[in-house]
Design a protein around this motif. Structure first.
Motif, PDB file in Angstrom:
ATOM      1  N   ASN A 172       0.808  -1.219   0.000  1.00 36.00           N
ATOM      2  CA  ASN A 172       0.000   0.000   0.000  1.00 36.00           C
ATOM      3  C   ASN A 172       0.845   1.275   0.000  1.00 36.00           C
ATOM      4  O   ASN A 172       0.295   2.375  -0.010  1.00 36.00           O
ATOM      5  CB  ASN A 172      -0.922   0.017   1.227  1.00 36.00           C
ATOM      6  CG  ASN A 172      -1.931  -1.113   1.189  1.00 36.00           C
ATOM      7  OD1 ASN A 172      -2.541  -1.379   0.154  1.00 36.00           O
ATOM      8  ND2 ASN A 172      -2.107  -1.793   2.317  1.00 36.00           N
ATOM      9  N   THR A 173       2.171   1.118   0.015  1.00 34.25           N
ATOM     10  CA  THR A 173       3.047   2.294   0.094  1.00 34.25           C
ATOM     11  C   THR A 173       4.061   2.258  -1.037  1.00 34.25           C
ATOM     12  O   THR A 173       4.835   1.305  -1.153  1.00 34.25           O
ATOM     13  CB  THR A 173       3.790   2.341   1.440  1.00 34.25           C
ATOM     14  OG1 THR A 173       2.841   2.312   2.513  1.00 34.25           O
ATOM     15  CG2 THR A 173       4.635   3.594   1.535  1.00 34.25           C
ATOM     16  N   MET A 174       4.083   3.302  -1.864  1.00 30.77           N
ATOM     17  CA  MET A 174       5.044   3.377  -2.959  1.00 30.77           C
ATOM     18  C   MET A 174       6.384   3.908  -2.455  1.00 30.77           C
ATOM     19  O   MET A 174       6.435   4.867  -1.686  1.00 30.77           O
ATOM     20  CB  MET A 174       4.523   4.280  -4.072  1.00 30.77           C
ATOM     21  CG  MET A 174       5.488   4.386  -5.248  1.00 30.77           C
ATOM     22  SD  MET A 174       4.837   5.394  -6.585  1.00 30.77           S
ATOM     23  CE  MET A 174       6.239   5.396  -7.713  1.00 30.77           C
ATOM     24  N   VAL A 175       7.452   3.257  -2.893  1.00 29.51           N
ATOM     25  CA  VAL A 175       8.808   3.700  -2.581  1.00 29.51           C
ATOM     26  C   VAL A 175       9.431   4.248  -3.860  1.00 29.51           C
ATOM     27  O   VAL A 175       9.352   3.618  -4.921  1.00 29.51           O
ATOM     28  CB  VAL A 175       9.657   2.536  -2.026  1.00 29.51           C
ATOM     29  CG1 VAL A 175      11.101   2.971  -1.820  1.00 29.51           C
ATOM     30  CG2 VAL A 175       9.057   2.010  -0.736  1.00 29.51           C
ATOM     31  N   ASP A 176      10.046   5.415  -3.764  1.00 33.71           N
ATOM     32  CA  ASP A 176      10.586   6.078  -4.951  1.00 33.71           C
ATOM     33  C   ASP A 176      11.981   5.550  -5.273  1.00 33.71           C
ATOM     34  O   ASP A 176      12.995   6.131  -4.891  1.00 33.71           O
ATOM     35  CB  ASP A 176      10.624   7.585  -4.727  1.00 33.71           C
ATOM     36  CG  ASP A 176      10.908   8.351  -6.018  1.00 33.71           C
ATOM     37  OD1 ASP A 176      10.751   7.757  -7.105  1.00 33.71           O
ATOM     38  OD2 ASP A 176      11.273   9.533  -5.936  1.00 33.71           O
ATOM     39  N   GLY A 177      12.053   4.423  -5.988  1.00 34.11           N
ATOM     40  CA  GLY A 177      13.319   3.870  -6.427  1.00 34.11           C
ATOM     41  C   GLY A 177      13.953   2.932  -5.414  1.00 34.11           C
ATOM     42  O   GLY A 177      13.506   2.826  -4.270  1.00 34.11           O
ATOM     43  N   PRO A 178      15.022   2.252  -5.808  1.00 33.70           N
ATOM     44  CA  PRO A 178      15.710   1.320  -4.898  1.00 33.70           C
ATOM     45  C   PRO A 178      16.601   2.043  -3.900  1.00 33.70           C
ATOM     46  O   PRO A 178      16.953   3.200  -4.091  1.00 33.70           O
ATOM     47  CB  PRO A 178      16.552   0.472  -5.858  1.00 33.70           C
ATOM     48  CG  PRO A 178      16.875   1.419  -6.981  1.00 33.70           C
ATOM     49  CD  PRO A 178      15.653   2.287  -7.146  1.00 33.70           C
ATOM     50  N   GLU A 179      16.957   1.334  -2.830  1.00 36.46           N
ATOM     51  CA  GLU A 179      17.920   1.873  -1.875  1.00 36.46           C
ATOM     52  C   GLU A 179      19.351   1.665  -2.360  1.00 36.46           C
ATOM     53  O   GLU A 179      20.235   2.455  -2.025  1.00 36.46           O
ATOM     54  CB  GLU A 179      17.749   1.182  -0.513  1.00 36.46           C
ATOM     55  CG  GLU A 179      16.404   1.435   0.133  1.00 36.46           C
ATOM     56  CD  GLU A 179      16.239   0.650   1.423  1.00 36.46           C
ATOM     57  OE1 GLU A 179      17.220  -0.008   1.856  1.00 36.46           O
ATOM     58  OE2 GLU A 179      15.136   0.687   2.004  1.00 36.46           O
ATOM     59  N   ARG A 180      19.570   0.621  -3.134  1.00 39.36           N
ATOM     60  CA  ARG A 180      20.920   0.250  -3.575  1.00 39.36           C
ATOM     61  C   ARG A 180      20.865  -0.230  -5.009  1.00 39.36           C
ATOM     62  O   ARG A 180      19.960  -0.976  -5.405  1.00 39.36           O
ATOM     63  CB  ARG A 180      21.459  -0.855  -2.659  1.00 39.36           C
ATOM     64  CG  ARG A 180      22.932  -1.151  -2.842  1.00 39.36           C
ATOM     65  CD  ARG A 180      23.804  -0.056  -2.263  1.00 39.36           C
ATOM     66  NE  ARG A 180      25.224  -0.410  -2.387  1.00 39.36           N
ATOM     67  CZ  ARG A 180      25.952  -0.182  -3.487  1.00 39.36           C
ATOM     68  NH1 ARG A 180      25.395   0.374  -4.544  1.00 39.36           N
ATOM     69  NH2 ARG A 180      27.229  -0.499  -3.523  1.00 39.36           N
ATOM     70  N   ALA A 181      21.820   0.185  -5.828  1.00 45.67           N
ATOM     71  CA  ALA A 181      21.852  -0.216  -7.234  1.00 45.67           C
ATOM     72  C   ALA A 181      23.296  -0.391  -7.690  1.00 45.67           C
ATOM     73  O   ALA A 181      24.157   0.437  -7.376  1.00 45.67           O
ATOM     74  CB  ALA A 181      21.147   0.818  -8.109  1.00 45.67           C
ATOM     75  N   ILE A 182      23.544  -1.479  -8.429  1.00 45.26           N
ATOM     76  CA  ILE A 182      24.883  -1.780  -8.929  1.00 45.26           C
ATOM     77  C   ILE A 182      24.791  -2.121 -10.411  1.00 45.26           C
ATOM     78  O   ILE A 182      23.930  -2.895 -10.825  1.00 45.26           O
ATOM     79  CB  ILE A 182      25.513  -2.973  -8.173  1.00 45.26           C
ATOM     80  CG1 ILE A 182      25.794  -2.594  -6.721  1.00 45.26           C
ATOM     81  CG2 ILE A 182      26.802  -3.434  -8.849  1.00 45.26           C
ATOM     82  CD1 ILE A 182      26.291  -3.751  -5.870  1.00 45.26           C
ATOM     83  N   LEU A 183      25.671  -1.522 -11.187  1.00 43.80           N
ATOM     84  CA  LEU A 183      25.826  -1.874 -12.595  1.00 43.80           C
ATOM     85  C   LEU A 183      27.143  -2.610 -12.771  1.00 43.80           C
ATOM     86  O   LEU A 183      28.201  -2.097 -12.396  1.00 43.80           O
ATOM     87  CB  LEU A 183      25.817  -0.619 -13.470  1.00 43.80           C
ATOM     88  CG  LEU A 183      26.181  -0.845 -14.958  1.00 43.80           C
ATOM     89  CD1 LEU A 183      25.130  -1.690 -15.666  1.00 43.80           C
ATOM     90  CD2 LEU A 183      26.387   0.483 -15.677  1.00 43.80           C
ATOM     91  N   CYS A 184      27.101  -3.812 -13.325  1.00 39.76           N
ATOM     92  CA  CYS A 184      28.313  -4.541 -13.704  1.00 39.76           C
ATOM     93  C   CYS A 184      28.580  -4.284 -15.182  1.00 39.76           C
ATOM     94  O   CYS A 184      27.704  -4.511 -16.023  1.00 39.76           O
ATOM     95  CB  CYS A 184      28.148  -6.034 -13.453  1.00 39.76           C
ATOM     96  SG  CYS A 184      27.876  -6.476 -11.726  1.00 39.76           S
ATOM     97  N   ALA A 185      29.761  -3.816 -15.505  1.00 37.81           N
ATOM     98  CA  ALA A 185      30.109  -3.484 -16.884  1.00 37.81           C
ATOM     99  C   ALA A 185      31.574  -3.815 -17.130  1.00 37.81           C
ATOM    100  O   ALA A 185      32.387  -3.769 -16.199  1.00 37.81           O
ATOM    101  CB  ALA A 185      29.858  -1.994 -17.162  1.00 37.81           C
ATOM    102  N   PRO A 186      31.944  -4.144 -18.365  1.00 33.88           N
ATOM    103  CA  PRO A 186      33.333  -4.527 -18.638  1.00 33.88           C
ATOM    104  C   PRO A 186      34.281  -3.334 -18.621  1.00 33.88           C
ATOM    105  O   PRO A 186      33.873  -2.192 -18.829  1.00 33.88           O
ATOM    106  CB  PRO A 186      33.263  -5.139 -20.039  1.00 33.88           C
ATOM    107  CG  PRO A 186      32.081  -4.481 -20.673  1.00 33.88           C
ATOM    108  CD  PRO A 186      31.094  -4.264 -19.571  1.00 33.88           C
TER     109      PRO A 186
END
Length: 404
Positions: A172-186
């Motif tokens: 019932n509660t929207m959260v604006d985006g993640p708390e943690r984010a990781i991009l793996c890239a070469p």
């Protein structure tokens, strides 16, 4: 909100359709068949959890969204589950059956059961509000890891994932985006051009790969949740070299973490099987370098190594912590992802520190030790990122194999 989630799923469907046109369909004619079956909503933590008992000191996320596809996605999923973190895999539908086989190795019953459960819940798109409970919409996902091995993630996928309305724990509660984010890239400047696992001569598309990766990293850095314009997300980029390994042909600690033996047999490249296995046997340790970097072998090291030949040289380069210039074991990278998820992020310009934080962008390469890094080793590498030292072959003693 219903319309928003529908658009999100439609966007991912289009993006993954593009992936299917570019990605080599994983196939194998011979393999070691997995022995376990899918369980019903098991929450068993695999036997490798004993290796990471101290992770409670730095809390892991409850549940992580993994965007792929690729073998790395499966290795990261198993590493996270071994630490007690639940996983939602997003991958194309035609990969689910194969991935269900690949994620089970037949050596650890609990890990195979958990892997089969992960794939049973895997989705082609992001969960929606209309989905029943258990699909993942607002059910504890607070972190995202983008971990595709190949340049198959199209424009717009990052925005779609980061603005998904299904993060958080309360329906019932929207959260604006993640708390943690990781991009793996070469890494962008490899010393040696290693062919990827799915490389096929007649379908070789190397010319466009760099452009697609560059576009993905740009999309990431410009995303408002990553830049800090929206939400409250701590983000980082983990760079990797040419990926090898990820199976079970190594020390016993890989049994709950490794994917099926068939992962070694998926390339048409000669001797690829042996190189993949050698990484799991001998090259599990890590180097952490600041930013986007390689550990190029110095000219003086080349001179020193001219005096050793053949099997002696091979043995030397598989021991003594011998560093890789631009190659990374999938297991080592997966452990780095796990460690990054449980640590704060410091600015790239910040000085070396022992506060347990990680740089905003860092590179993970392998080195020749037959064991995954311990927590205190990660602490040290993150505190002071730098390339590993090159061992002196004069100090190497060729091991003697007992023929009896």
């Amino acid at each position: 909100m219903m319309a928003g989630t529908f658009i999100a799923r439609q966007t991912l469907l289009v993006a993954f359709a593009a992936m299917l046109l570019m990605t080599f369909t994983l196939h194998v004619t011979t393999a070691f068949a997995p022995t376990s079956t899918i369980s019903s909503k098991s929450t068993t933590v695999t036997s490798s959890s004993a290796l990471y008992a101290s992770t409670a000191a730095k809390e892991m996320p409850d549940k992580v969204l993994l965007i792929g596809p690729g073998l790395l996605q499966l290795v990261v999923a198993k590493a996270l589950r071994a630490r007690g973190t639940d996983v939602l895999i997003v991958c194309p539908n035609d990969k689910k059956e194969r991935f269900t086989d690949y994620i089970q190795n037949g050596l650890d019953e609990d890990a195979d059961e958990a892997g089969a459960e992960i794939m049973a819940k895997a989705l082609f798109g992001l969960p929606e509000e209309s989905d029943p409970e258990g699909f993942g919409w607002r059910e504890g996902i607070t972190a995202v890891v983008v971990c595709a091995e190949d340049p198959v993630i199209g424009q717009g996928v990052i925005d779609t994932v980061m603005r998904w309305d299904g993060f958080g724990n309360d329906r019932n509660t929207m959260v604006d985006g993640p708390e943690r984010a990781i991009l793996c890239a070469p890494i962008t400047s490899k010393v040696t051009k290693e062919k990827p696992m799915g490389w096929i001569p007649i379908f070789n598309n190397d010319k466009n790969e760099d452009k697609i990766w560059d576009s993905l990293v740009t999309d990431w850095s410009e995303n408002p949740y990553v830049s800090g314009d929206k939400g409250n997300c701590k983000s980082s980029v983990i760079r990797f070299g040419s990926l090898l390994g990820g199976g079970v042909d190594g020390p016993m600690q890989l049994e709950p973490l490794g994917i099926n033996e068939r992962c070694y047999k998926m390339s048409l490249e000669q001797y690829r099987d042996l190189r993949e296995r050698s990484f799991d046997r001998y090259r599990l340790a890590a180097q952490v370098l600041n930013g986007d970097a390689v550990n190029k072998k110095p000219d003086e090291q080349e001179e020193k190594e001219k005096n050793i030949k053949g099997q002696e040289k091979e043995a030397f380069q598989a021991s003594m912590g011998y560093p890789e210039q631009d190659r990374t074991n999938r297991h080592t990278l997966a452990q780095a992802v796990c460690e990054a998820l449980r640590r704060p992020v410091r600015e790239q310009s910040a000085a070396a520190t022992d506060d347990g934080s990680i740089p905003e962008e860092f590179t993970v390469l392998s080195k020749a030790i037959s064991a995954l890094p311990l927590e205190e080793e990660w602490d040290s590498m993150f505190a002071n990122p730098q390339p590993a030292a090159w061992p002196d072959p004069a100090n190497f003693v060729m091991p003697v194999i007992d023929q009896d």
